[in-house]
Design an enzyme around this catalytic site. Sequence first.
Site, short mmCIF file in Angstrom:
data_model
loop_
_atom_site.label_atom_id
_atom_site.label_comp_id
_atom_site.label_asym_id
_atom_site.label_seq_id
_atom_site.Cartn_x
_atom_site.Cartn_y
_atom_site.Cartn_z
N LEU A 112 0.88 -1.17 0.00
CA LEU A 112 0.00 0.00 0.00
C LEU A 112 0.91 1.22 0.00
O LEU A 112 1.86 1.27 0.78
CB LEU A 112 -0.90 0.02 1.24
CG LEU A 112 -1.95 -1.09 1.36
CD1 LEU A 112 -2.73 -0.93 2.66
CD2 LEU A 112 -2.89 -1.11 0.17
N ASP A 113 0.64 2.19 -0.86
CA ASP A 113 1.52 3.34 -0.92
C ASP A 113 1.40 4.17 0.36
O ASP A 113 0.52 3.95 1.20
CB ASP A 113 1.26 4.19 -2.17
CG ASP A 113 -0.10 4.86 -2.18
OD1 ASP A 113 -0.39 5.61 -1.23
OD2 ASP A 113 -0.86 4.65 -3.13
N LYS A 114 2.30 5.10 0.51
CA LYS A 114 2.43 5.87 1.75
C LYS A 114 1.13 6.57 2.13
O LYS A 114 0.81 6.70 3.32
CB LYS A 114 3.56 6.89 1.58
CG LYS A 114 4.03 7.54 2.86
CD LYS A 114 5.27 8.39 2.58
CE LYS A 114 5.80 9.04 3.85
NZ LYS A 114 7.02 9.84 3.59
#
Length: 244
Positions: A112-114
Amino acid sequence: MAKTPTSRVDRLLSSMGYGSRTEIARMARRGAISLDAVALLDATKRIPVTPDLSARMEIGGEALDPLAGMVILLNKPLDMTCSHKETGALVHDVLPERWRRRDPAISTIGRLDKQTSGLLLLTDDGGLLHRVISPKRHVAKIYRVNLARPLDGTEGALFASGQLMLEGEDKPLAPAELQVVSEAEALLTVTEGRYHQVRRMFAATGNHVDKLHRERVGGLSLPDGMAPGQWKLLSDKEIALIFQ
């Protein structure tokens, strides 16, 4: 009938991140390692590695960590990176520090991206990791999406068509299901895990994702009341839910 594997105590505990073999030998000599309430003074002793070992062995008066093959469910907060080495806050920071030294290593199942929160799975089981992310398994992921602008009503058909081509790619996306919640909020179910896929799908419609939260993987959801940054170990029954 399969033979129960065995391991030297120092080798087993070292692979679980408790320290070097020399450090574990010192722990044993001072009586800090016990099995069935009996001190193991010799760290070179071989013991059966049974599924109940974590309930029978203690290290410094605390139960042994889970053996290899564990799966962790984390409610990933915003501003945390799915990495072992990048700067800033990492998802591994919320786990026990010694787990970073485990071999095999604990890795995220996908990323999951930041700026995406929600359900994230981690495991030291490489086979399971690849089964979950394999396109052949079609494991569904459900995201709650909040958008900068209202939906125009064409997105559902486009995403379901199986013909949407993301910029820079040469293969169309698999069909995805859009469920409208409100004029600028939706639930999106995808079965792939391409780079920034959900954000790029809405970008292709001329919209922008303001907030993205993963709610579900397969048949597994975040437990009620689990706060961002909290995690839990999954049982075999819960792991099986991933593939439902």
